[in-house]
Design a protein around this motif. Sequence first.
Motif, PDB file in Angstrom:
ATOM      1  N   ALA A 181      72.923 -52.034  -8.873  1.00 33.32           N
ATOM      2  CA  ALA A 181      72.133 -51.268  -9.659  1.00 33.32           C
ATOM      3  C   ALA A 181      70.782 -51.672 -10.341  1.00 33.32           C
ATOM      4  CB  ALA A 181      72.875 -50.267 -10.871  1.00 33.32           C
ATOM      5  N   THR A 182      71.138 -52.900 -10.800  1.00 37.30           N
ATOM      6  CA  THR A 182      70.140 -53.682 -11.433  1.00 37.30           C
ATOM      7  C   THR A 182      69.009 -54.269 -10.462  1.00 37.30           C
ATOM      8  OG1 THR A 182      71.530 -54.780 -13.081  1.00 37.30           O
ATOM      9  CG2 THR A 182      69.256 -55.859 -12.749  1.00 37.30           C
ATOM     10  N   ILE A 183      69.525 -54.412  -9.179  1.00 40.95           N
ATOM     11  CA  ILE A 183      68.523 -54.814  -8.308  1.00 40.95           C
ATOM     12  C   ILE A 183      67.673 -53.874  -7.646  1.00 40.95           C
ATOM     13  CG2 ILE A 183      68.498 -55.954  -5.760  1.00 40.95           C
ATOM     14  CD1 ILE A 183      70.878 -57.478  -6.365  1.00 40.95           C
ATOM     15  N   VAL A 184      68.416 -52.602  -7.601  1.00 46.11           N
ATOM     16  CA  VAL A 184      67.757 -51.448  -7.076  1.00 46.11           C
ATOM     17  C   VAL A 184      66.716 -51.150  -7.867  1.00 46.11           C
ATOM     18  CG1 VAL A 184      68.212 -49.053  -6.398  1.00 46.11           C
ATOM     19  CG2 VAL A 184      69.770 -50.658  -5.336  1.00 46.11           C
ATOM     20  N   GLY A 185      67.079 -51.120  -9.249  1.00 44.08           N
ATOM     21  CA  GLY A 185      65.939 -50.654 -10.442  1.00 44.08           C
ATOM     22  C   GLY A 185      64.930 -51.759 -10.531  1.00 44.08           C
ATOM     23  N   ALA A 186      65.099 -52.881 -10.360  1.00 43.27           N
ATOM     24  CA  ALA A 186      63.813 -53.717 -10.152  1.00 43.27           C
ATOM     25  C   ALA A 186      63.125 -53.476  -8.804  1.00 43.27           C
ATOM     26  CB  ALA A 186      64.321 -55.214 -10.087  1.00 43.27           C
ATOM     27  N   ALA A 187      63.646 -53.007  -7.574  1.00 43.45           N
ATOM     28  CA  ALA A 187      62.779 -52.783  -6.580  1.00 43.45           C
ATOM     29  C   ALA A 187      62.063 -51.576  -6.797  1.00 43.45           C
ATOM     30  CB  ALA A 187      63.797 -52.626  -5.434  1.00 43.45           C
ATOM     31  N   VAL A 188      62.824 -50.571  -7.398  1.00 40.65           N
ATOM     32  CA  VAL A 188      61.950 -49.173  -7.593  1.00 40.65           C
ATOM     33  C   VAL A 188      60.918 -49.562  -8.540  1.00 40.65           C
ATOM     34  CG1 VAL A 188      62.163 -47.145  -8.828  1.00 40.65           C
ATOM     35  CG2 VAL A 188      64.053 -47.833  -7.346  1.00 40.65           C
ATOM     36  N   LEU A 189      60.994 -50.337  -9.584  1.00 44.12           N
ATOM     37  CA  LEU A 189      59.782 -50.633 -10.281  1.00 44.12           C
ATOM     38  C   LEU A 189      58.722 -51.286  -9.770  1.00 44.12           C
ATOM     39  CD1 LEU A 189      61.632 -51.646 -13.951  1.00 44.12           C
ATOM     40  CD2 LEU A 189      60.290 -49.681 -13.450  1.00 44.12           C
ATOM     41  N   ARG A 190      59.090 -52.036  -8.586  1.00 47.08           N
ATOM     42  CA  ARG A 190      58.081 -52.721  -7.928  1.00 47.08           C
ATOM     43  C   ARG A 190      57.564 -52.029  -6.703  1.00 47.08           C
ATOM     44  NH1 ARG A 190      60.915 -56.286 -10.406  1.00 47.08           N
ATOM     45  NH2 ARG A 190      60.315 -58.466 -11.111  1.00 47.08           N
ATOM     46  N   GLY A 191      58.017 -50.724  -6.399  1.00 43.56           N
ATOM     47  CA  GLY A 191      57.558 -49.945  -5.357  1.00 43.56           C
ATOM     48  C   GLY A 191      58.346 -50.209  -4.105  1.00 43.56           C
ATOM     49  N   HIS A 192      59.053 -50.999  -3.985  1.00 48.46           N
ATOM     50  CA  HIS A 192      59.735 -51.266  -2.660  1.00 48.46           C
ATOM     51  C   HIS A 192      60.824 -50.380  -2.226  1.00 48.46           C
ATOM     52  CE1 HIS A 192      57.946 -55.312  -3.229  1.00 48.46           C
ATOM     53  NE2 HIS A 192      58.968 -55.756  -4.038  1.00 48.46           N
ATOM     54  N   ILE A 193      61.154 -49.643  -3.137  1.00 47.99           N
ATOM     55  CA  ILE A 193      62.261 -48.321  -2.842  1.00 47.99           C
ATOM     56  C   ILE A 193      61.671 -46.968  -3.609  1.00 47.99           C
ATOM     57  CG2 ILE A 193      64.538 -47.667  -3.262  1.00 47.99           C
ATOM     58  CD1 ILE A 193      65.377 -50.664  -2.759  1.00 47.99           C
ATOM     59  N   ASP A 194      62.031 -45.956  -2.840  1.00 47.26           N
ATOM     60  CA  ASP A 194      61.752 -44.657  -3.102  1.00 47.26           C
ATOM     61  C   ASP A 194      63.125 -43.911  -3.333  1.00 47.26           C
ATOM     62  OD1 ASP A 194      61.172 -42.194  -4.125  1.00 47.26           O
ATOM     63  OD2 ASP A 194      59.686 -41.799  -2.416  1.00 47.26           O
ATOM     64  N   ILE A 195      63.680 -43.674  -4.617  1.00 51.57           N
ATOM     65  CA  ILE A 195      65.066 -43.340  -4.713  1.00 51.57           C
ATOM     66  C   ILE A 195      65.182 -41.882  -3.973  1.00 51.57           C
ATOM     67  CG2 ILE A 195      65.760 -44.736  -6.534  1.00 51.57           C
ATOM     68  CD1 ILE A 195      64.959 -42.403  -8.322  1.00 51.57           C
ATOM     69  N   GLY A 196      63.903 -41.162  -3.667  1.00 49.61           N
ATOM     70  CA  GLY A 196      63.934 -40.137  -3.179  1.00 49.61           C
ATOM     71  C   GLY A 196      64.197 -39.872  -1.739  1.00 49.61           C
ATOM     72  N   ASP A 197      64.060 -41.126  -1.131  1.00 49.26           N
ATOM     73  CA  ASP A 197      63.991 -41.173   0.382  1.00 49.26           C
ATOM     74  C   ASP A 197      65.396 -41.055   0.755  1.00 49.26           C
ATOM     75  OD1 ASP A 197      61.401 -41.372   0.770  1.00 49.26           O
ATOM     76  OD2 ASP A 197      61.424 -43.495   0.851  1.00 49.26           O
ATOM     77  N   PRO A 198      65.768 -40.730   2.021  1.00 52.71           N
ATOM     78  CA  PRO A 198      67.284 -40.637   2.641  1.00 52.71           C
ATOM     79  C   PRO A 198      67.732 -42.299   2.875  1.00 52.71           C
ATOM     80  CG  PRO A 198      65.859 -39.853   4.305  1.00 52.71           C
ATOM     81  CD  PRO A 198      65.031 -39.933   2.827  1.00 52.71           C
ATOM     82  N   ALA A 199      68.912 -42.566   2.445  1.00 50.80           N
ATOM     83  CA  ALA A 199      69.398 -43.759   3.107  1.00 50.80           C
ATOM     84  C   ALA A 199      69.452 -43.916   4.317  1.00 50.80           C
ATOM     85  CB  ALA A 199      70.774 -44.218   2.363  1.00 50.80           C
ATOM     86  N   PRO A 200      68.907 -45.213   4.951  1.00 48.44           N
ATOM     87  CA  PRO A 200      69.060 -45.382   6.527  1.00 48.44           C
ATOM     88  C   PRO A 200      70.168 -45.761   7.034  1.00 48.44           C
ATOM     89  CG  PRO A 200      68.380 -47.311   5.297  1.00 48.44           C
ATOM     90  CD  PRO A 200      68.486 -46.288   4.234  1.00 48.44           C
ATOM     91  N   VAL A 201      71.275 -44.543   6.712  1.00 49.78           N
ATOM     92  CA  VAL A 201      72.617 -44.967   7.268  1.00 49.78           C
ATOM     93  C   VAL A 201      72.898 -43.543   8.068  1.00 49.78           C
ATOM     94  CG1 VAL A 201      75.090 -45.169   6.853  1.00 49.78           C
ATOM     95  CG2 VAL A 201      73.389 -45.999   5.114  1.00 49.78           C
ATOM     96  N   PRO A 202      72.974 -43.852   9.650  1.00 46.33           N
ATOM     97  CA  PRO A 202      73.432 -42.756  10.213  1.00 46.33           C
ATOM     98  C   PRO A 202      74.484 -41.838   9.906  1.00 46.33           C
ATOM     99  CG  PRO A 202      72.668 -44.465  11.550  1.00 46.33           C
ATOM    100  CD  PRO A 202      72.813 -45.217  10.191  1.00 46.33           C
ATOM    101  N   GLU A 203      75.568 -42.566   9.449  1.00 47.68           N
ATOM    102  CA  GLU A 203      77.054 -41.730   9.078  1.00 47.68           C
ATOM    103  C   GLU A 203      76.620 -40.726   7.949  1.00 47.68           C
ATOM    104  OE1 GLU A 203      77.960 -45.269  11.571  1.00 47.68           O
ATOM    105  OE2 GLU A 203      76.659 -44.913   9.631  1.00 47.68           O
ATOM    106  N   TRP A 204      75.792 -41.013   7.162  1.00 45.61           N
ATOM    107  CA  TRP A 204      75.446 -40.292   6.002  1.00 45.61           C
ATOM    108  C   TRP A 204      74.546 -39.041   6.126  1.00 45.61           C
ATOM    109  CZ3 TRP A 204      74.411 -44.375   1.716  1.00 45.61           C
ATOM    110  CH2 TRP A 204      75.553 -45.370   1.558  1.00 45.61           C
ATOM    111  N   LYS A 205      73.796 -38.920   7.341  1.00 41.78           N
ATOM    112  CA  LYS A 205      72.932 -37.837   7.763  1.00 41.78           C
ATOM    113  C   LYS A 205      73.677 -36.514   8.122  1.00 41.78           C
ATOM    114  CE  LYS A 205      69.312 -40.804   9.303  1.00 41.78           C
ATOM    115  NZ  LYS A 205      68.289 -41.038  10.323  1.00 41.78           N
ATOM    116  N   ARG A 206      73.251 -35.453   7.419  1.00 44.24           N
ATOM    117  CA  ARG A 206      73.901 -33.989   7.839  1.00 44.24           C
ATOM    118  C   ARG A 206      73.500 -33.522   9.115  1.00 44.24           C
ATOM    119  NH1 ARG A 206      73.490 -30.717   2.135  1.00 44.24           N
ATOM    120  NH2 ARG A 206      74.848 -32.218   0.792  1.00 44.24           N
ATOM    121  N   ASP A 207      74.337 -32.950   9.900  1.00 46.16           N
ATOM    122  CA  ASP A 207      73.925 -32.492  11.267  1.00 46.16           C
ATOM    123  C   ASP A 207      72.910 -31.351  10.853  1.00 46.16           C
ATOM    124  OD1 ASP A 207      75.569 -33.949  12.629  1.00 46.16           O
ATOM    125  OD2 ASP A 207      77.332 -32.741  12.359  1.00 46.16           O
TER     126      ASP A 207
END
Length: 207
Positions: A181-207
């Motif tokens: 969570a700390t790493i993700v928070g730091a990445a969000v602050l630096r603009g590397h991650i948008d928490i609104g984007d879907p995760a790049p995990v095929p198994e988590w995508k809805r049909d």
Amino acid sequence: VAASLAAAGLSQADRMARVAAAYKAKTLCSEIFLAGRDPIAVAGAEFKNISPALDLTHARIDTEQKQVSASIYGLGRARSLYRQGFGCTIESGGAPAPLPALAPIESAPSAESSPQSPLLLRRVDYVAIDEALDAAFADDAAAHRAILVVVDGRIVAERYAAGFDAETPSLSWSMAKSVTATIVGAAVLRGHIDIGDPAPVPEWKRD
């Protein structure tokens, strides 16, 4: 109708059994092939008072292939494989893709301070810490394995249970959540991650 209900019930039972089987396979794999612990000690201590399902889960350890298979009377078959440098992975939908070899990570020298050390911090009560560690490791129910006390970035005390030391890899469980969570928070602050984007995990995508 009866056959359909029986098939649906068996499918649901298989999915539920796989939770226990995957948990046991992954834990055994990590503790044996990553941490280097004795298989008998791991099997006898890691799954007590967690779930009756784990008591029913049978595991097979393949030391040559460095993998563990588990199931509950054939239901929920799961397999965990150890890969050098990457740890253990639960097989899902086939064997994990090959990964490149990693360069070994050199361990940092221990900065442990002792009562005779000239690096003692004046504001630290080393006697009280030592007494606290004695009490913690005397609690068999807690089964502490390692305690590290850091003050101002300096290790002021560390203690390990029998069979463990500073070089023993340990499952971090919920500690990993805080670090992630700390790493993700730091990445969000630096603009590397948008928490609104879907995760790049095929198994988590809805049909």
